[in-house]
Scaffold this motif. Structure first.
Motif, mmCIF file in Angstrom:
data_model
loop_
_atom_site.group_PDB
_atom_site.id
_atom_site.type_symbol
_atom_site.label_atom_id
_atom_site.label_comp_id
_atom_site.label_asym_id
_atom_site.label_seq_id
_atom_site.Cartn_x
_atom_site.Cartn_y
_atom_site.Cartn_z
ATOM 1 N N GLY A 1 81.600 56.596 51.620
ATOM 2 C CA GLY A 1 80.748 56.764 53.210
ATOM 3 C C GLY A 1 80.278 54.964 53.164
ATOM 4 O O GLY A 1 79.540 55.450 54.222
ATOM 5 N N HIS A 2 80.183 54.554 51.967
ATOM 6 C CA HIS A 2 79.381 53.595 53.439
ATOM 7 C C HIS A 2 79.104 52.663 54.576
ATOM 8 O O HIS A 2 78.351 52.048 54.680
ATOM 9 N N TYR A 3 80.479 52.722 54.414
ATOM 10 C CA TYR A 3 80.646 51.700 56.062
ATOM 11 C C TYR A 3 80.393 52.686 57.179
ATOM 12 O O TYR A 3 80.491 52.962 58.228
ATOM 13 N N TYR A 4 80.225 54.121 56.773
ATOM 14 C CA TYR A 4 79.677 55.232 57.634
ATOM 15 C C TYR A 4 78.755 56.098 57.854
ATOM 16 O O TYR A 4 78.817 57.046 57.566
ATOM 17 N N ILE A 5 78.078 55.458 57.889
ATOM 18 C CA ILE A 5 76.315 55.718 57.805
ATOM 19 C C ILE A 5 76.179 55.969 58.918
ATOM 20 O O ILE A 5 76.218 55.615 60.010
ATOM 21 N N HIS A 6 75.255 57.523 58.947
ATOM 22 C CA HIS A 6 75.066 58.472 60.348
ATOM 23 C C HIS A 6 73.716 57.627 60.760
ATOM 24 O O HIS A 6 73.240 57.072 60.320
ATOM 25 N N TYR A 7 73.275 58.154 62.510
ATOM 26 C CA TYR A 7 72.504 56.649 62.348
ATOM 27 C C TYR A 7 71.184 57.282 62.766
ATOM 28 O O TYR A 7 69.979 56.787 62.909
ATOM 29 N N ASP A 8 71.182 58.291 62.637
ATOM 30 C CA ASP A 8 69.841 59.420 62.330
ATOM 31 C C ASP A 8 69.204 59.047 60.843
ATOM 32 O O ASP A 8 69.283 59.987 59.781
ATOM 33 N N PRO A 9 67.995 58.659 60.839
ATOM 34 C CA PRO A 9 67.463 58.192 59.274
ATOM 35 C C PRO A 9 67.352 59.189 58.743
ATOM 36 O O PRO A 9 67.518 59.770 57.781
ATOM 37 N N SER A 10 66.382 60.839 59.914
ATOM 38 C CA SER A 10 65.770 62.137 58.691
ATOM 39 C C SER A 10 67.207 62.492 58.345
ATOM 40 O O SER A 10 66.980 63.832 57.479
ATOM 41 N N GLN A 11 68.710 62.579 58.514
ATOM 42 C CA GLN A 11 69.717 63.000 57.773
ATOM 43 C C GLN A 11 70.215 62.122 56.668
ATOM 44 O O GLN A 11 71.014 62.716 55.692
ATOM 45 N N CYS A 12 69.954 60.202 56.990
ATOM 46 C CA CYS A 12 70.048 60.286 55.494
ATOM 47 C C CYS A 12 71.125 60.931 55.079
ATOM 48 O O CYS A 12 71.114 60.850 53.246
ATOM 49 N N ARG A 13 72.138 59.953 55.198
ATOM 50 C CA ARG A 13 73.827 59.959 54.838
ATOM 51 C C ARG A 13 75.198 59.878 55.468
ATOM 52 O O ARG A 13 74.588 58.142 56.521
ATOM 53 N N SER A 14 76.241 60.237 55.255
ATOM 54 C CA SER A 14 77.415 59.233 55.996
ATOM 55 C C SER A 14 77.559 60.474 56.642
ATOM 56 O O SER A 14 78.021 61.241 56.454
ATOM 57 N N PHE B 1 82.422 41.025 52.476
ATOM 58 C CA PHE B 1 81.848 42.088 52.306
ATOM 59 C C PHE B 1 81.073 41.642 52.986
ATOM 60 O O PHE B 1 79.422 42.603 51.925
ATOM 61 N N SER B 2 80.028 41.293 54.056
ATOM 62 C CA SER B 2 78.829 41.414 53.889
ATOM 63 C C SER B 2 78.011 43.076 54.204
ATOM 64 O O SER B 2 77.090 42.807 54.678
ATOM 65 N N ASP B 3 79.406 43.342 55.372
ATOM 66 C CA ASP B 3 78.347 44.854 55.693
ATOM 67 C C ASP B 3 78.547 46.313 54.868
ATOM 68 O O ASP B 3 79.481 46.648 55.638
ATOM 69 N N ARG B 4 78.467 45.337 53.603
ATOM 70 C CA ARG B 4 78.796 46.468 52.894
ATOM 71 C C ARG B 4 78.087 48.024 53.333
ATOM 72 O O ARG B 4 78.906 49.222 52.833
ATOM 73 N N PHE B 5 77.153 48.259 53.596
ATOM 74 C CA PHE B 5 76.983 49.373 54.806
ATOM 75 C C PHE B 5 76.643 49.609 55.947
ATOM 76 O O PHE B 5 76.088 48.417 56.569
ATOM 77 N N ARG B 6 77.172 49.939 56.461
ATOM 78 C CA ARG B 6 77.384 49.945 57.754
ATOM 79 C C ARG B 6 77.188 50.661 58.835
ATOM 80 O O ARG B 6 78.324 52.117 58.626
ATOM 81 N N VAL B 7 76.083 51.564 59.495
ATOM 82 C CA VAL B 7 75.324 51.793 60.431
ATOM 83 C C VAL B 7 76.454 52.094 61.358
ATOM 84 O O VAL B 7 76.755 51.124 62.496
ATOM 85 N N GLN B 8 77.012 53.750 62.892
ATOM 86 C CA GLN B 8 77.599 54.163 63.384
ATOM 87 C C GLN B 8 76.407 54.178 64.842
ATOM 88 O O GLN B 8 75.997 54.737 64.427
ATOM 89 N N LEU B 9 76.984 53.252 65.341
ATOM 90 C CA LEU B 9 75.115 52.842 66.264
ATOM 91 C C LEU B 9 75.748 53.747 67.248
ATOM 92 O O LEU B 9 76.410 54.107 68.055
ATOM 93 N N PRO B 10 74.717 54.059 67.905
ATOM 94 C CA PRO B 10 74.789 55.621 68.464
ATOM 95 C C PRO B 10 75.513 55.644 69.824
ATOM 96 O O PRO B 10 75.672 55.804 70.586
ATOM 97 N N ASP B 11 74.491 53.769 70.718
ATOM 98 C CA ASP B 11 75.242 53.499 71.887
ATOM 99 C C ASP B 11 76.071 52.785 71.676
ATOM 100 O O ASP B 11 76.083 52.171 72.975
ATOM 101 N N GLN B 12 77.024 52.851 71.255
ATOM 102 C CA GLN B 12 78.414 52.240 71.100
ATOM 103 C C GLN B 12 79.439 53.380 70.333
ATOM 104 O O GLN B 12 79.135 54.430 70.136
ATOM 105 N N VAL B 13 81.083 52.164 70.739
ATOM 106 C CA VAL B 13 81.853 52.739 70.261
ATOM 107 C C VAL B 13 81.792 53.230 68.011
ATOM 108 O O VAL B 13 80.889 51.737 68.171
ATOM 109 N N ARG C 1 78.170 65.099 51.801
ATOM 110 C CA ARG C 1 78.289 64.398 50.698
ATOM 111 C C ARG C 1 77.413 64.111 49.970
ATOM 112 O O ARG C 1 76.078 63.944 50.708
ATOM 113 N N THR C 2 77.155 63.715 48.566
ATOM 114 C CA THR C 2 76.083 63.586 47.892
ATOM 115 C C THR C 2 75.878 61.647 47.314
ATOM 116 O O THR C 2 77.471 61.792 47.722
ATOM 117 N N HIS C 3 75.015 61.703 47.073
ATOM 118 C CA HIS C 3 74.980 60.141 46.580
ATOM 119 C C HIS C 3 73.753 59.860 45.855
ATOM 120 O O HIS C 3 72.685 60.980 45.950
#
Length: 517
Positions: free
Chosen positions: A448-461, A424-436, A375-377
């Motif tokens: 896409g705010h609730y579905y942020i990729h865990y890899d910072p280098s990609q910086c996206r949902s 809505f305190s978790d408005r921006f939510r990272v999907q943690l790599p070592d969990q479901v 997506r674009t952001h």
């Protein structure tokens, strides 16, 4: 004495969406590799979801390992969809008979009844699947609800009523009713809606016509051994998908109804000890960057937008938190990182995901990746995404708004309440790599705010393909329509891998029935 198993059993799937529930049933095979179920009717009214459903029914008309090369050419963009169907007329014609674009309701009831009768061909052993919307009603025509002035105008009432009518008209030996977790706490006139729904499903003709009838069903949970009695706990019907091999904390309600004359009691789903994580599920997919939604989008402008994080004094804005220095250090490293992905999409297929173990999810002929477009952001959101993913990597948890530096807080009227944890305190939510992952819902189609990729280098949902993997859709499952619709379809679907396990239970019930097909 049990009769010989007819194969496959017909299934009728209403409110089918893109076909997740039907997919799981259709891929189930016996020990001789024969399919146990075939979707003879699948009804969906949304145009884009129906296109997805139709395409999948077309694909399933080919034998295992026999999908034509033309399908892969279509996935790769080398063949138009119309041409694909034109080259395989018989399979397309059959798909058009089973995947139907119809709005369920009084105006189409007679038509749907006739279609189901024709497609079942008099078979006695079959299953009804579906999840009608029913949060706002359940009495479906009983006198007290009919006094509500807007009752008959409520479309959800009409849709739920049609579901009950299908049960009453065709009297399936078994049905699977699926719905959202919120239904367990929904109330109507002070009463729990789920209690009324359970009553309706037990005696559908009585619910529709306010009279006693000999058609009745026993209702069962897929996760608990107890059967619902007068004072049952509605949480009895909750299924937590992560316990059954789905890499996602998806909690939904499933009710199995078995017609009273059938004495077989269904078993429960078997929990799986190993839980698939987000990284195990999507970590092998190609790295891609997000895009900029305002101004020119290029790799250089994307890097420039992220570099705005250099201007933040994290130490002071994070109030001296123990993780502040490490977060700041890693963000500076990411900004300088010369190995960030430049492309916003990839068609390079890395191979099948590590889940599920069934070879039904593997397609050795698949060479192209679909739905892996970012997506674009806004630039400000890009900075929030990178901060959030770095914060998660350092602390092992997704940040709430109280963890954000003030510079990165969104300009929103409710931010104060959110930082206090009120809403809505978790408005921006990272999907943690070592969990479901957290639940993939239709909200993923929004921002896409609730579905942020865990890899910072990609910086996206997450992309559509990543969301589809977390929902356990096979990689060769193509979602039709614009990307927003694709997200919506994925978010609303039942995970096919969970559906396949449910199908085993339903097949056992149908196997137990005497008589012919």
């Amino acid at each position: 004495m049990l009769t010989e198993k007819p194969s496959p059993y017909p299934i009728v799937d209403v409110f089918a969406g893109p076909g997740g529930l039907g997919e799981g049933f259709s891929v189930l095979r016996d020990d001789q590799e024969k399919t146990r179920f075939r979707s003879v009717v699948a009804i969906e009214r949304d145009g884009f979801a129906h296109k997805t459903l139709l395409l999948r029914h077309f694909v399933r008309n080919f034998p295992k390992g026999g999908i034509p090369d033309d399908y892969y050419s279509y996935l790769g963009g080398d063949l138009e969809l119309g041409e694909l169907y034109a080259r395989h007329k018989a399979e397309f014609a059959d798909a058009r008979k089973s995947a139907l674009k119809i709005s369920l309701g009084p105006e189409n009831h007679a038509k749907v009844k006739q279609i189901i009768d024709q497609r079942l061909e008099g078979k006695a052993r079959w299953a009804l699947l579906g999840g009608p919307p029913c949060q706002a009603y359940s009495l479906a025509g009983r006198s007290r609800m009919s006094r509500h002035p807007d009752f008959e105008k409520d479309e959800r009432h009409s849709l739920y009523r049609e579901y009950l009518k299908i049960i009453a008209d065709h009297q399936p030996p078994v049905f699977v009713f699926e719905n959202v977790k919120g239904l367990l706490s929904a109330r109507l006139e002070g009463d729990l809606t789920i209690n009324r729904i359970v009553s309706d499903l037990k005696q559908p003709k009585a619910a529709l016509e306010n009279r006693t009838d000999d058609l009745s069903y026993r209702l069962y949970s897929l996760s608990e051994t107890d059967s619902p009695d007068r004072d049952f706990d509605p949480r009895l019907f909750m299924v937590e998908a992560e316990k059954y091999g789905v890499p996602q904390a998806r909690h939904r309600m499933f009710i199995v109804g078995v017609r009273s004359d059938i004495k077989k009691k269904p078993w429960q789903l078997h929990p799986q000890g190993l839980r698939r994580t987000v990284k195990e599920t999507i970590g092998d997919l190609p790295q891609i960057r997000s895009g900029l939604s305002r101004g020119q989008d290029s790799f250089q402008s994307w890097r420039q937008a992220i570099s705005g994080l250099n201007d933040i004094d994290f130490g002071s804005q994070l109030n001296g938190a123990s993780h502040a220095k490490e977060v700041e250090c890693r963000i500076r490293q990411q900004i300088k990182n010369s190995n960030q992905p430049e492309a916003r999409f990839s068609r390079v297929y890395p191979g099948c995901a590590e889940y599920p173990t069934s070879d039904e999810w593997s397609d050795p002929c698949l060479t192209v990746l679909t739905g892996h477009d970012s997506r674009t952001h806004m630039a400000s959101d890009l900075q929030r995404y990178m901060y959030a993913s770095v914060f998660a990597a350092v602390t092992g948890k997704s940040p709430t708004l109280v963890d954000f530096p003030s510079t990165l807080l969104p300009n929103h009227v409710n931010v104060g309440l959110e930082r206090n944890g009120d809403i809505f305190s978790d408005r921006f939510r990272v999907q943690l790599p070592d969990q479901v992952s957290k639940t993939i819902t239709s909200h993923i189609s929004k921002d896409g705010h609730y579905y942020i990729h865990y890899d910072p280098s990609q910086c996206r949902s997450l992309t559509v393909r990543e969301a589809a993997r977390l929902q356990t859709f096979p990689d060769n499952y193509k979602f039709e329509g614009p990307r927003t619709s694709q997200y919506h379809q994925v978010g609303n679907a039942v995970p096919p891998y969970l559906a396949m396990q449910i199908a085993e239970i339903i097949a056992d019930i149908l196997d137990s029935m005497g008589g012919g097909d």
